[in-house]
Design an enzyme around this catalytic site. Structure first.
Site, PDB file in Angstrom:
ATOM      1  N   LYS A 235       7.516   6.882   9.537  1.00  0.00           N
ATOM      2  CA  LYS A 235       7.717   5.444   9.396  1.00  0.00           C
ATOM      3  C   LYS A 235       9.198   5.087   9.564  1.00  0.00           C
ATOM      4  O   LYS A 235       9.525   4.075  10.195  1.00  0.00           O
ATOM      5  CB  LYS A 235       7.186   4.976   8.032  1.00  0.00           C
TER       6      LYS A 235
ATOM      7  N   GLN B 202       4.286   4.607  -0.977  1.00  0.00           N
ATOM      8  CA  GLN B 202       3.487   5.643  -0.312  1.00  0.00           C
ATOM      9  C   GLN B 202       2.425   6.184  -1.271  1.00  0.00           C
ATOM     10  O   GLN B 202       2.734   6.631  -2.366  1.00  0.00           O
ATOM     11  CB  GLN B 202       4.415   6.765   0.174  1.00  0.00           C
TER      12      GLN B 202
ATOM     13  N   ASP C  40       1.891  -3.510   3.095  1.00  0.00           N
ATOM     14  CA  ASP C  40       0.564  -2.920   3.253  1.00  0.00           C
ATOM     15  C   ASP C  40      -0.553  -3.910   2.925  1.00  0.00           C
ATOM     16  O   ASP C  40      -1.732  -3.579   3.046  1.00  0.00           O
ATOM     17  CB  ASP C  40       0.422  -1.680   2.351  1.00  0.00           C
TER      18      ASP C  40
END
Lengths: 278, 278
Positions: free
Chosen positions: A48, A92, A115
């Protein structure tokens, strides 16, 4: 049969993001929080960060020890919420078992929730009031649109009901006016549903589980699975046997996988564009 | 064929709520906001007030003129948010066309959002993190449970995708491990789906639209429709012809309708029980 080339399309998305990001005075910045101890997470976060660099965006990693307390984790999130340099926050997952994921996620400011996992952002998605969605789900819809797949009125069957993929992609397909059936581990006679699917999305994490007899002729098949066996990567769909029946199908690797990171970049840019910072 | 007697069950729910409410030191209070001009809304609000009285709870009505501004409406909501006497806020819908429903709804504090329509509460529902849900959707699930209808592994087909009913009941059925298909106005060949349903929930507002050929033998049918024709009330299901095929079916009237108000009482009590007031 034609391949839905996610890898190629991911490049296009990233190029577009890069063009826009480079033209911005304040560069978008993605902050990733990683609680140490999960090997795969380390690899994902590194990829990422790399993508951010490729897209002309900034990134930052906040590393926390494996035994970090819930409060300390949430305090770190709150610091990032307040930090005006940070556009987007990614926590994460998975977290170590002693931590409460839902509480941690909902500490993230909805304006920085890249997200799309906070309750507020999920509610907007569910209500159909937003084009913001979890990265993988968004990538799948964009890929279908890229290949001019007709969605309205079609029967879309989604197998797997995670928030990040199954439920979210089901919601997005419904917004595009598909008739959606959501299947999962408690579904009886799964084949009955999948065999009727015009569009079949599979996200169950079971290597080559979907064989040719699960699929209707000329279906569009999207395989979200990433299963590692003896150093090779396979999908949830038995590509070799299923693909000849399909109109369109994503390969694994090179299908949905690259789109997730590309859409993470797109979501980071989106949050910067829609931020209220003056 | 057996009748799912919503009227009887609604009484039971209200009795239970009454028992709990009477034992509470601070009585739960439901505040209804009504923007004048809709006749049906007046009737609904009056019946909600009556139910509050029956259940040993308080109620209050805030009446606003038909030409009220968005800002004035939202200010009234904010006042109720702050008012410690008020447990629950219900914004009676629909609003006149010049008002933005979504913005108005999301002004309601999630802690007082008795209809479960704010983004935060919808997100929790979507994620499966909550047993709080819009009243009608909740009433349907409770009715099925009351009659020991097996949900897990069954094919539940929901026709209609409103937030208040269709989408919410689809979500709740999925949480109970049904395989859920959500049908709507853009669904092609609706019959194909409904004929496969073990549990069929219909909320489309079309008088007697679902005829016997839409329904599988021994299905459980829940009819949410309330259609007024020549002073009589009919459901979305052609009860006379469909009911002989069913295992269980809700009548109209006397099915889902009474459950909505009963579950509104239950939700008001729930918000009081879960409030952070000391």
């Amino acid at each position: 049969m034609e391949i839905l080339n996610g890898k190629e399309f991911a490049k296009e998305i990233k190029e577009e993001v890069r063009g826009k990001a480079l033209a911005m005075k304040k560069k978008p910045m993605l902050a990733c929080i990683i609680v140490e101890g999960d090997k795969a997470s380390e690899i994902y976060v590194a990829s990422k960060q790399k993508a951010c660099t490729e897209c002309g965006m900034l990134s930052r990693v906040v590393r926390l020890p494996n035994d970090v307390s819930q409060q300390k984790l949430q305090n770190e999130i709150k610091k990032l919420n307040k930090d005006r340099a940070v556009t987007a926050i990614l926590l994460q997952l998975p977290l170590p078992k002693h931590l409460d994921e839902t509480s941690a996620i909902n500490t993230i400011s909805p304006e920085k929730d890249v997200d799309c996992l906070t309750n507020i952002n999920l509610g907007k998605l569910f209500a159909g009031n937003s084009d913001f969605a979890p990265c993988t789900a968004l990538g799948i819809i964009k890929l279908l649109e890229k290949y001019d797949v007709e969605i309205e009125g079609k029967h879309a069957v989604v197998v797997g009901r995670s928030l990040l993929v199954g439920k979210s992609v089901a919601s997005l397909l419904e917004h595009k006016n598909a008739t959606v059936t959501l299947c999962h581990s408690k579904t009886q006679n799964l084949k009955k549903y999948t065999k009727d699917a015009d569009i079949l999305v599979v996200a169950i994490g079971k290597c080559k589980y979907i064989t040719a007899d699960f699929v209707k002729k000329d279906a569009v098949v999207v395989d979200v699975g990433i299963n590692r066996v003896d150093g090779k990567i396979y999908g949830d769909v038995d590509f070799e046997n299923v693909s000849p029946k399909c109109k369109l199908i994503t390969p694994v690797p090179g299908g949905v996988g690259p789109l997730t990171v590309a859409c993470l970049m797109r979501n980071t840019l989106y949050l910067e564009e829609n931020s209220n910072r003056e």
